[in-house]
Design an enzyme around this catalytic site. Structure first.
Site, PDB file in Angstrom:
ATOM      1  N   ASP A 344       0.986  -1.306   0.112  1.00  0.00           N
ATOM      2  CA  ASP A 344       0.087   0.160  -0.220  1.00  0.00           C
ATOM      3  C   ASP A 344       0.939   1.199  -0.092  1.00  0.00           C
ATOM      4  O   ASP A 344       0.448   2.152   0.428  1.00  0.00           O
ATOM      5  CB  ASP A 344      -0.974  -0.100   1.093  1.00  0.00           C
ATOM      6  CG  ASP A 344      -0.113  -0.172   2.827  1.00  0.00           C
ATOM      7  OD1 ASP A 344       0.932  -0.227   2.509  1.00  0.00           O
ATOM      8  OD2 ASP A 344      -0.766   0.053   3.590  1.00  0.00           O
ATOM      9  N   GLU A 345       2.140   1.145  -0.478  1.00  0.00           N
ATOM     10  CA  GLU A 345       3.022   2.245  -0.590  1.00  0.00           C
ATOM     11  C   GLU A 345       3.210   2.889  -1.874  1.00  0.00           C
ATOM     12  O   GLU A 345       3.246   2.109  -2.927  1.00  0.00           O
ATOM     13  CB  GLU A 345       4.335   1.822  -0.040  1.00  0.00           C
ATOM     14  CG  GLU A 345       4.456   1.582   1.624  1.00  0.00           C
ATOM     15  CD  GLU A 345       5.839   0.973   1.981  1.00  0.00           C
ATOM     16  OE1 GLU A 345       6.710   0.849   1.226  1.00  0.00           O
ATOM     17  OE2 GLU A 345       5.870   0.985   3.169  1.00  0.00           O
TER      18      GLU A 345
END
Length: 427
Positions: A344-345
């Site tokens: 989720d980066e």
């Protein structure tokens, strides 16, 4: 595929200086001229020998007739009559000298009267040819007994001049014949070799433009026609091979582009991946430092994404990632670069910023875009975004240091309550 013939301009083009037509014409003319000159030389030589032999025979026969008529004059020692007879005989144009000798070899009469050679009875009888002259020794007989000798000398100059004039006329005619033969041979050979010339022109065109769709015309079922057929078969095979090669190259190019896409882009969101991000970050920082332009790195971490995966499954999580990527991309400038680093980066590269406030305003728009209600399969996804900003030049002068500063700023924003941003050095 329809056959293509060589263009008219190329087919009708004048052959080069060392063309096959010129070389064959020169070779044929050389052989023809040599044969003609050899034949004329042999004919002239044989004509000379034949004409000389005929003149010698005529001189010998004339001398024998004259000797028969002079026999009585020698017997009766009538010198005046003998001189008159010799003068009458001297009407022959080629005659040089006449000498009438008695049985003892003494000069009895001669023509011309002055300037004659000394009287000598030769040891031979008949005729000899030497030094451009015909010499005849005819015995003078009276009832079978030799009563004297007749010596005759004739010149071959007239015969030589006549043969030279004939040779000159023949040479002129032969030269005209060679000139005419050259024109005829050139025309005939140009026509006969036209298929080869066309084939050569086609080969030049194919070598120049690499258009293997061209075909040579097959005009006759001879060796050249079979050569044209084999040449067309070769062009067909090269054309097919070229088409196959082009198709393979296109396939390999497409595969290479696909591999390039896979190597530098995230398969889920279509965004540049970490490898592409690291390369572009280094390039943008180099340009920023060289030109003294302000750029920013924004490190983005989604909030509550683990809850989405745990509560709604990985498919829902993938849908969230795709939608978040779309929303963030919608608020960016045209030359900004959004990348997915993994999970989720995300990372955002902001080049050519007018000031730090522009990056902060864009960070606020990103947070707002992500916080808009996001529904997946009828369920509201509780996601948000926390951002960390770092600037170059100012916060760091290497990619690793800039990334570390942005990451630290993001964690500072997490500690501040999420769904917000912090700048490096302003936590």
């Amino acid at each position: 595929m329809a056959d293509q013939e060589p263009s008219g301009a190329s087919a009708r083009a004048r052959p080069p200086e060392r063309s096959l037509v010129r070389r064959l014409t020169a070779l044929n003319l050389t052989v023809l001229a040599a044969t003609l000159l050899l034949t004329l030389g042999l004919i002239a030589g044989l004509s000379w020998l034949g004409a000389r032999e005929r003149q010698a025979q005529a001189a010998e026969q004339a001398a024998q007739l004259l000797a028969h008529g002079l026999a009585a004059m020698l017997v009766f020692e009538d010198r005046a009559a003998a001189a008159a007879e010799l003068a009458a005989f001297a009407r022959r144009a080629e005659l040089l000298e006449l000498q009438l000798l008695d049985a003892r070899g003494r000069l009895f009469a001669r023509w011309p009267a002055e300037g004659a050679t000394p009287a000598v009875v030769p040891a031979w009888t008949g005729r000899v040819i030497e030094g451009g002259e015909i010499q005849v020794h005819a015995p003078v007989l009276q009832q079978g007994e030799a009563v004297g000798h007749l010596l005759l000398r004739e010149s071959l100059a007239g015969l030589e001049q006549g043969l030279l004039r004939l040779a000159a006329l023949t040479g002129v005619l032969a030269l005209l014949a060679i000139v005419l033969a050259a024109r005829v041979l050139r025309a005939v050979q140009r026509r006969a070799l036209a298929p080869i010339v066309e084939l050569a022109a086609l080969a030049e065109q194919v070598a120049h433009d690499h258009d293997y769709r061209r075909r040579a015309p097959v005009r006759r079922a001879d060796e050249v026609g079979r050569l044209s057929e084999r040449f067309n078969e070769m062009l067909s095979r090269i054309e097919a091979a070229q088409q196959g090669l082009n198709q393979r190259l296109r396939q390999e190019q497409a595969a290479g582009q696909q591999l390039q896409q896979l190597a530098h882009h995230d398969s889920l969101t279509g965004l540049p991946n970490r490898l592409a991000f690291e390369r572009e970050l280094a390039e943008l920082m180099d340009r920023s430092l060289q030109r003294d332009e302000l750029m920013a790195l924004v490190f983005i971490d989604l909030d509550n994404f683990k809850l989405v995966n745990d509560g709604h499954g990985h498919e829902a999580g993938d849908s969230v990632l795709r939608e978040v990527a779309r929303r963030m991309g919608a608020v960016l400038r045209g030359h900004d670069r959004l990348c997915r680093l993994g999970g989720d980066e995300f990372a955002l590269l902001l080049p050519q910023l007018p000031d730090a406030a522009a990056a902060e305003a864009l960070a606020q728009r990103l947070i707002a875009a992500v916080r808009e209600p996001l529904w997946v399969a009828g369920a509201l996804m509780p996601v948000g975004a926390t951002l960390g900003l770092a600037f170059c030049p100012g916060d760091a002068d290497t990619p690793a240091a800039l990334l570390a500063r942005a990451d630290a700023a993001m964690y500072a924003a997490k500690r501040a309550g999420k769904n917000c941003f912090r700048r490096a050095g302003h936590a």
